[in-house]
Design a protein around this motif. Structure first.
Motif, PDB file in Angstrom:
ATOM      1  N   ALA A   1       0.305  -2.888   7.945  1.00 18.66           N
ATOM      2  CA  ALA A   1       1.658  -2.651   7.437  1.00 18.66           C
ATOM      3  C   ALA A   1       1.766  -3.137   5.995  1.00 18.66           C
ATOM      4  CB  ALA A   1       2.682  -3.348   8.326  1.00 18.66           C
ATOM      5  N   SER A   2       1.175  -2.391   5.102  1.00 17.78           N
ATOM      6  CA  SER A   2       1.157  -2.756   3.681  1.00 17.78           C
ATOM      7  C   SER A   2       1.197  -1.488   2.833  1.00 17.78           C
ATOM      8  CB  SER A   2      -0.105  -3.557   3.347  1.00 17.78           C
ATOM      9  OG  SER A   2      -0.256  -3.703   1.944  1.00 17.78           O
ATOM     10  N   VAL A   3       1.879  -1.570   1.690  1.00 18.43           N
ATOM     11  CA  VAL A   3       1.888  -0.420   0.782  1.00 18.43           C
ATOM     12  C   VAL A   3       0.495  -0.141   0.233  1.00 18.43           C
ATOM     13  CG1 VAL A   3       4.298  -0.764   0.120  1.00 18.43           C
ATOM     14  CG2 VAL A   3       2.492  -1.867  -1.221  1.00 18.43           C
ATOM     15  N   SER A   4      -0.385  -1.140   0.308  1.00 13.05           N
ATOM     16  CA  SER A   4      -1.751  -0.957  -0.201  1.00 13.05           C
ATOM     17  C   SER A   4      -2.673  -0.280   0.801  1.00 13.05           C
ATOM     18  CB  SER A   4      -2.341  -2.310  -0.608  1.00 13.05           C
ATOM     19  OG  SER A   4      -1.668  -2.844  -1.729  1.00 13.05           O
ATOM     20  N   ASN A   5      -2.203  -0.107   2.008  1.00  9.20           N
ATOM     21  CA  ASN A   5      -2.996   0.584   3.027  1.00  9.20           C
ATOM     22  C   ASN A   5      -2.772   2.092   2.875  1.00  9.20           C
ATOM     23  OD1 ASN A   5      -4.583   1.174   5.235  1.00  9.20           O
ATOM     24  ND2 ASN A   5      -2.980   0.688   6.741  1.00  9.20           N
ATOM     25  N   ARG A   6      -3.571   2.700   2.014  1.00 10.86           N
ATOM     26  CA  ARG A   6      -3.380   4.109   1.637  1.00 10.86           C
ATOM     27  C   ARG A   6      -4.633   4.914   1.981  1.00 10.86           C
ATOM     28  NH1 ARG A   6       0.469   4.884  -2.419  1.00 10.86           N
ATOM     29  NH2 ARG A   6      -0.705   6.721  -3.072  1.00 10.86           N
ATOM     30  N   PRO A   7      -4.466   6.128   2.458  1.00 13.76           N
ATOM     31  CA  PRO A   7      -5.645   6.947   2.776  1.00 13.76           C
ATOM     32  C   PRO A   7      -6.401   7.431   1.549  1.00 13.76           C
ATOM     33  CG  PRO A   7      -3.621   8.209   3.085  1.00 13.76           C
ATOM     34  CD  PRO A   7      -3.197   6.789   2.837  1.00 13.76           C
ATOM     35  N   ASP A   8      -5.748   7.395   0.375  1.00 11.86           N
ATOM     36  CA  ASP A   8      -6.400   7.904  -0.834  1.00 11.86           C
ATOM     37  C   ASP A   8      -7.028   6.788  -1.671  1.00 11.86           C
ATOM     38  OD1 ASP A   8      -4.001   6.738  -1.556  1.00 11.86           O
ATOM     39  OD2 ASP A   8      -3.434   8.305  -2.990  1.00 11.86           O
ATOM     40  N   ARG A   9      -7.205   5.602  -1.103  1.00  7.40           N
ATOM     41  CA  ARG A   9      -7.785   4.494  -1.859  1.00  7.40           C
ATOM     42  C   ARG A   9      -9.233   4.805  -2.231  1.00  7.40           C
ATOM     43  NH1 ARG A   9      -5.063  -0.166  -2.317  1.00  7.40           N
ATOM     44  NH2 ARG A   9      -6.932  -1.064  -3.223  1.00  7.40           N
ATOM     45  N   THR A  10      -9.607   4.438  -3.462  1.00 14.20           N
ATOM     46  CA  THR A  10     -11.002   4.560  -3.892  1.00 14.20           C
ATOM     47  C   THR A  10     -11.634   3.195  -4.116  1.00 14.20           C
ATOM     48  OG1 THR A  10     -10.314   4.750  -6.212  1.00 14.20           O
ATOM     49  CG2 THR A  10     -10.593   6.806  -4.972  1.00 14.20           C
TER      50      THR A  10
END
Length: 387
Positions: A344-353
């Motif tokens: 549950a974090s805004v940093s948990n993104r599927p597009d992270r590199t």
């Protein structure tokens, strides 16, 4: 980059200083450049660039590197920064040690030293700096009148605040203006900041944060600080105390506890001392890798840091959070491996590199080198409105 010639109301001397930094910055970034190339990049006229180049050469800050053959016409003369044309001093004050570094214009450290402090009060700190500067002068006589300034960093909080009184505080500094104290004692232009911000900027210049614009840096000094960089600029706060994350209250099975008491150099040293072990240096701590007492500390520190990183992510939305500073790389890697970041974090993104959490790469001197880098940044970066 906007040319100073388009600005209104600037006096001639300030405009001249701004344009010198503009030219220096482009030459530094380009490695080597000709006058016409500098003029195109800066927006200055070729004649203005020629005049500035002549001044910088006379001052020993840049040098000719030959001509660039292009197959036709007269090959243009190329110019580059002279690495030994000037120097920047970096000073980091910790509760138990003072670290100093001298960088040349390429950012290469030509002198580094660590001096133990029995006490980090102003008199002891200034006396130690004077002794180390004398050693620098003896080894690098050329630096004497060619030091551009000194970046000085220390742990916060600065001034008397509701956080004062922690073990990681520096005694005798809360009632003083550190910037003014160091400016008078060193007789140099001063850049002053907290150690975590300096470490964060060092990682952006030569370390793991290269290419990033917005990120956070958890810095292990004696305590634990947070360096914040937003759009390439340090975040200082109203009174220079942004990032005092070591005082964050953390939930533990035993009840609320201050983060710095769970995850910092002080906390691991106290934890090991309770087990009859001494780890007053990075080398001693590294030698204890795999010891059950270190493993126990890691298992307790990791959940606390996970809570802290979660707060930083949701408040600040960084590209990455880095861990680094005066802690052995294996300890940092072990912490990162144990930290279970919440989904549950805004940093948990599927597009992270990039990973959400990573180790910095500048090592234990990162804040010291970052302090000196603040001076180099000022030399190469014009600031619109302030020059």
């Amino acid at each position: 980059m906007v040319s100073v010639l388009s600005l209104q109301g600037a006096n001639a001397e300030r405009a001249r200083s701004h344009n010198r930094r503009l030219v220096m910055g482009h030459v530094h970034a380009g490695g080597q450049m000709g006058r016409a190339q500098i003029a195109r990049a800066s927006g200055l006229s070729t004649q203005a660039v020629s005049n500035i180049i002549a001044e910088l050469q006379a001052d020993g800050l840049i040098r000719q590197t030959g001509r660039l053959g292009n197959g036709r016409g007269h090959p243009p003369v190329q110019y580059a920064i002279d690495p030994e044309g000037a120097y920047a001093l970096g000073i980091e004050v910790r509760p138990t040690a003072l670290l100093i570094a001298l960088l040349n214009l390429e950012g290469t450290a030509v002198f580094t030293r660590r001096a133990a402090l029995e006490r980090a009060d102003p008199g002891t700190v200034l006396g130690t700096i004077a002794r180390l500067r004398a050693e620098i002068a003896a080894r690098h006589a050329r630096s004497g009148d060619r030091t551009l300034g000194a970046g000085v960093v220390m742990p916060g909080p600065f001034g008397v605040t509701g956080l004062s009184g922690a073990e990681s505080d520096l005694p005798g500094w809360q009632q003083l203006d550190p910037r003014a104290v160091f400016a008078e004692a060193l007789d140099l232009p001063i850049e002053f900041d907290n150690d975590a911000n300096a470490a964060a900027m060092a990682e952006r210049v030569t370390g793991a944060a290269q290419g990033l614009q917005t990120y956070a840096y958890l810095y292990f000094g004696t305590g634990l600080g947070l360096g914040l960089v937003s759009a390439g600029q340090r975040v200082a706060g109203a009174f220079g105390n942004a990032g005092e994350i070591g005082h964050l209250s953390i939930a533990t099975p035993e009840g609320p506890e201050r983060l710095e008491n769970l995850a910092s150099r002080l906390s691991i040293e106290h934890h090991l001392a309770d087990a009859g072990l001494q780890a007053g240096s990075v080398e001693a701590l590294e030698a204890l890798q795999g010891h059950p007492a270190v493993t126990h500390w890691l298992d307790r520190a990791a959940p606390a840091l996970a809570q802290a990183v979660h707060v930083v992510e949701n408040l600040f939305d960084p590209e990455t959070v880095f861990l680094g500073g005066a802690m052995p790389a294996p300890v940092l890697d072990a912490l990162i491996a144990r930290i279970d970041l919440p989904a549950a974090s805004v940093s948990n993104r599927p597009d992270r590199t990039r990973p959400r959490l990573a180790r910095g790469s500048c090592g234990r001197l990162t804040a010291t080198l970052g302090a000196a880098a603040l001076i180099l940044d000022r030399a190469f970066t014009p600031r619109v409105g302030t020059f």
